[in-house]
Design an enzyme around this catalytic site. Structure first.
Site, PDB file in Angstrom:
ATOM      1  CG  ASN A   1      -1.627   1.039   1.502  1.00 54.91           C
ATOM      2  OD1 ASN A   1      -1.466   2.133   0.457  1.00 54.91           O
ATOM      3  ND2 ASN A   1      -2.605   1.374   2.460  1.00 54.91           N
TER       4      ASN A   1
ATOM      5  CE  LYS B   1       0.264   3.099   4.977  1.00 60.84           C
ATOM      6  NZ  LYS B   1       0.633   3.096   6.009  1.00 60.84           N
TER       7      LYS B   1
ATOM      8  CG  HIS C   1      -5.323   2.243   5.761  1.00 62.27           C
ATOM      9  ND1 HIS C   1      -4.765   3.015   6.744  1.00 62.27           N
ATOM     10  CD2 HIS C   1      -4.536   1.477   5.501  1.00 62.27           C
ATOM     11  CE1 HIS C   1      -3.356   3.040   7.001  1.00 62.27           C
ATOM     12  NE2 HIS C   1      -3.336   1.568   6.341  1.00 62.27           N
TER      13      HIS C   1
ATOM     14  CD  GLU D   1      -2.276   5.766   7.247  1.00 60.45           C
ATOM     15  OE1 GLU D   1      -2.379   6.304   5.409  1.00 60.45           O
ATOM     16  OE2 GLU D   1      -1.299   5.473   7.441  1.00 60.45           O
TER      17      GLU D   1
ATOM     18  CD  GLU E   1      -2.979  -2.344   7.387  1.00 57.70           C
ATOM     19  OE1 GLU E   1      -1.396  -2.471   7.082  1.00 57.70           O
ATOM     20  OE2 GLU E   1      -3.367  -1.191   7.396  1.00 57.70           O
TER      21      GLU E   1
ATOM     22  N   GLY F   1       3.360   2.093  11.360  1.00 55.46           N
ATOM     23  CA  GLY F   1       4.471   3.495  11.006  1.00 55.46           C
ATOM     24  C   GLY F   1       5.578   3.722  11.840  1.00 55.46           C
TER      25      GLY F   1
ATOM     26  CB  SER G   1       5.722  -2.095  11.886  1.00 56.49           C
ATOM     27  OG  SER G   1       5.612  -1.024  12.163  1.00 56.49           O
TER      28      SER G   1
ATOM     29  N   GLY H   1       3.328  -1.002   4.023  1.00 56.98           N
ATOM     30  CA  GLY H   1       3.073   0.533   4.085  1.00 56.98           C
ATOM     31  C   GLY H   1       4.674   0.530   3.792  1.00 56.98           C
ATOM     32  N   GLY H   2       5.410   1.250   5.057  1.00 57.81           N
ATOM     33  CA  GLY H   2       6.863   2.308   4.276  1.00 57.81           C
ATOM     34  C   GLY H   2       7.915   0.833   3.720  1.00 57.81           C
TER      35      GLY H   2
HETATM   36  P1  13P Z   1       3.557   0.828   7.613  1.00 56.17           P
HETATM   37  O1  13P Z   1       3.993  -0.859   7.224  1.00 56.17           O
HETATM   38  O2  13P Z   1       4.410   1.358   6.938  1.00 56.17           O
HETATM   39  O3  13P Z   1       3.600   0.254   9.043  1.00 56.17           O
HETATM   40  O4  13P Z   1       1.783   0.498   7.579  1.00 56.17           O
HETATM   41  C1  13P Z   1       0.815  -0.171   7.213  1.00 56.17           C
HETATM   42  C2  13P Z   1      -0.346  -0.189   6.241  1.00 56.17           C
HETATM   43  O5  13P Z   1      -0.723   0.651   6.955  1.00 56.17           O
HETATM   44  C3  13P Z   1      -0.040  -0.866   5.500  1.00 56.17           C
HETATM   45  O6  13P Z   1      -1.641  -0.050   5.050  1.00 56.17           O
END
Ligand code: 13P
Length: 263
Positions: A9, A11, A103, A105, A175, A181, A221, A242-243
């Site tokens: 993802n 983002k 999500h 966020e 999640e 993050g 993470s 994510g990252g």
């Molecule tokens: P991270 O892997 O950066 O923690 O993000 C997870 C996420 O929100 C994937 O949708």
């Protein structure tokens, strides 16, 4: 047997040009791996969810390959006066086959509520997009011991009014918000425990056979060093990343780790 799904993802990262660069790198890794006895894409489903502005460039670059493309959101109408929104039809037309819904966020920053998410899941299904429904608790809820109840409530609300056919395409992403993050991930055992309870809820709602079809990912993470620990768990069927999914090299390492497990 559920095929695990590793999804990046992105983002709000990457322009269309950067997305194309990632696609080219990922495809060259996949080509290298094609000579393996069992190519990685046969063992793991590969998904990337770029921002809307990069989705069609990424989809064009990966068309005809094992890399699937997903949106990060949708608005639950075919078209209309909804400034700034994108419809399931549009996502589909640009090459998406999946869409992330709910999500944290979007729930927290944009105030998306359960009712709207329920409409979004229905809209995704209506237009042939596979929903990746995100659920997860805050740190306070975890400390109060409310994790399972809260996440099951999120599932119930987002899936209200749907019958067991939803289990044919649904992916759930667990999640925990405190793990997104932050570098602080849930342990594989903790993630397994919650995910098993989510599957149990699905079994109660739709029957064990339908629930056994649903892939449930862990997200928060996830990185090359820890992904195998999650995938080794019996109820964890992939990761929403994510990252660590922003570089093709690290995404590739995670795909390799999944394939090495032979999950
Ligand atoms: P991270 O892997 O950066 O923690 O993000 C997870 C996420 O929100 C994937 O949708």
């Amino acid at each position: 047997m559920r095929k695990p799904i590793l999804a990046a993802n992105w983002k709000m990262y990457k322009t269309a040009a950067e997305a194309k660069e990632f696609a080219d790198q990922l495809l060259s890794y996949l080509q290298e791996g094609a000579s393996l006895k069992q190519p990685i894409q046969e063992q793991v489903e590969i998904l990337v969810c770029p921002p809307f502005t990069a989705l069609s460039a990424f989809a064009a670059a990966t068309q005809g390959t094992a890399v699937a493309v997903g949106g990060q959101n949708l608005y639950p109408r075919k078209e209309g006066a909804f400034t700034g929104e994108v419809s399931p039809l549009m996502l589909k037309a640009e090459g998406a086959s999946y869409v992330i819904i709910g999500h944290s966020e979007r729930r927290q920053i944009l105030g998306e509520a359960d009712e709207l998410l329920n409409e979004k899941v229905k809209a995704a299904l209506e237009y042939g997009l596979k929903p990746i429904l995100c659920v997860g608790e805050t740190l306070e809820q975890r400390r109060r011991g409310e994790t399972a109840d809260f996440c099951r409530g999120q599932l119930a609300a987002a899936l209200a009014g749907l019958d067991q056919a939803v289990c044919d395409t649904l992916v759930v992403a667990y999640e925990p918000i405190w793990a997104i993050g932050t570098g602080e991930s849930a342990s594989p055992q903790d993630a397994q425990e919650t995910i098993a309870l989510l599957r149990q809820w699905l079994a109660e709602a739709y029957g064990p056979a339908a629930a056994a079809k649903v892939r449930i990912q862990y997200g928060g993470s996830v990185k090359p060093e820890n992904v195998a620990g999650y995938l080794a768990m019996p109820d964890i069927d992939g990761a929403l990343i994510g990252g660590a999914g922003l570089q093709a090299s690290s995404f590739w390492k995670m795909l390799q780790a999944a394939a090495d497990l032979g999950v």
